[in-house]
Design an enzyme around this catalytic site. Sequence first.
Site, short mmCIF file in Angstrom:
data_model
loop_
_atom_site.label_atom_id
_atom_site.label_comp_id
_atom_site.label_asym_id
_atom_site.label_seq_id
_atom_site.Cartn_x
_atom_site.Cartn_y
_atom_site.Cartn_z
N TYR A 55 0.84 -1.20 0.00
CA TYR A 55 0.00 0.00 0.00
C TYR A 55 0.88 1.25 0.00
O TYR A 55 1.35 1.71 1.04
CB TYR A 55 -0.94 0.02 1.21
CG TYR A 55 -1.85 -1.18 1.33
CD1 TYR A 55 -2.19 -1.96 0.21
CD2 TYR A 55 -2.38 -1.56 2.56
CE1 TYR A 55 -3.02 -3.06 0.32
CE2 TYR A 55 -3.22 -2.65 2.67
CZ TYR A 55 -3.53 -3.40 1.56
OH TYR A 55 -4.36 -4.50 1.68
N HIS A 140 0.60 -12.26 1.38
CA HIS A 140 -0.20 -11.31 0.61
C HIS A 140 -0.29 -11.73 -0.87
O HIS A 140 0.71 -11.75 -1.57
CB HIS A 140 0.42 -9.92 0.70
CG HIS A 140 -0.52 -8.81 0.31
ND1 HIS A 140 -0.12 -7.50 0.22
CD2 HIS A 140 -1.85 -8.83 0.00
CE1 HIS A 140 -1.16 -6.75 -0.12
NE2 HIS A 140 -2.20 -7.54 -0.27
#
Length: 325
Positions: A55, A140
């Site tokens: 992010y 992830h």
Amino acid sequence: MRTRALPHGLELTELGLGAAQLGNLHRVTTDDETAQTVDAAWEGGIRYFDTAPHYGVGLSERRLGEQLRSRPRDEYVVSTKVGRLLVPSPATAHERDPHGFDVPADPTRVWDFSRDGVLRSVEASLERTGLDRLDILYLHDPDDHFDQASTEGIGALIELREQGVVGAVGAGMNHAAPLAELIRRADVDVVMCAGRFTLLDHSALEALLPLALERGVGIVAAGVYNSGLLSTPRPPADALFDYAPAPAALMQRAHAIADVCEQHGVTLPEAAVAYVLRHPAVVSVVLGARGRSQVEQNLARAQTPVPDALWHELAEGGLIPKENA
């Protein structure tokens, strides 16, 4: 706000804050908006915060850590992720990140689910956040690296859990089947399922959620609006489903569900959150936000009572599975 328990003593608030927007998702988030976001979440009782190196290539982790460091450490839970190492890339520093975040393309991401890569990722996340520990670590998006992630990668996370470095481990993915397979293969505590358990997508009910209940694995639900189609009381004509224009059939179903919601005095996004929280395997719903107003909107939606009659009517109309009504 109510909490739900994970193995090893962790408790998550039923609503969590997703911090992708703190990494400048789609547009710049100011420092003031960042502070407002975390302040509003805290004031509303949210104590679970989710971030990732992906992010904003580390920006979200840095900002979230800055906002949380002054708060009592035992009162909140932070999750971050492994699998994308951030590597300096001065040659692309003049470019913008190509993955949807309004930040310079330096550093760049390198996939790595090896034991060494996992350990390096965790060390870097601790440094960026400035926190003394990380409570949950997820693999992830290991879709294209599943063999290594489900063996060496998860093995490294379990090792860290056994050493007391982290409280709980698992994976976060946009597909339900590999998450179920990971639960079969490894001793995980929690998985984050994005977009596969919603009012419109019930694929996680086939194997993932029953297996999670059987094994005592918590489900953190993300993407409950399917990237937009369920985020407003009436989907607009250009609504998105999984980041692409919504197919006509799904648009029709969303409007049919909205019809029933209106009859019961509930909005479509309120029902979208409540529907997911009804399942006993789900321990938290993570919603992203940018600024105080979006956080307060999320809190209001999560705390709106939804009558059981709504679920029964949706089930009788074939709009949701009867087993989850």
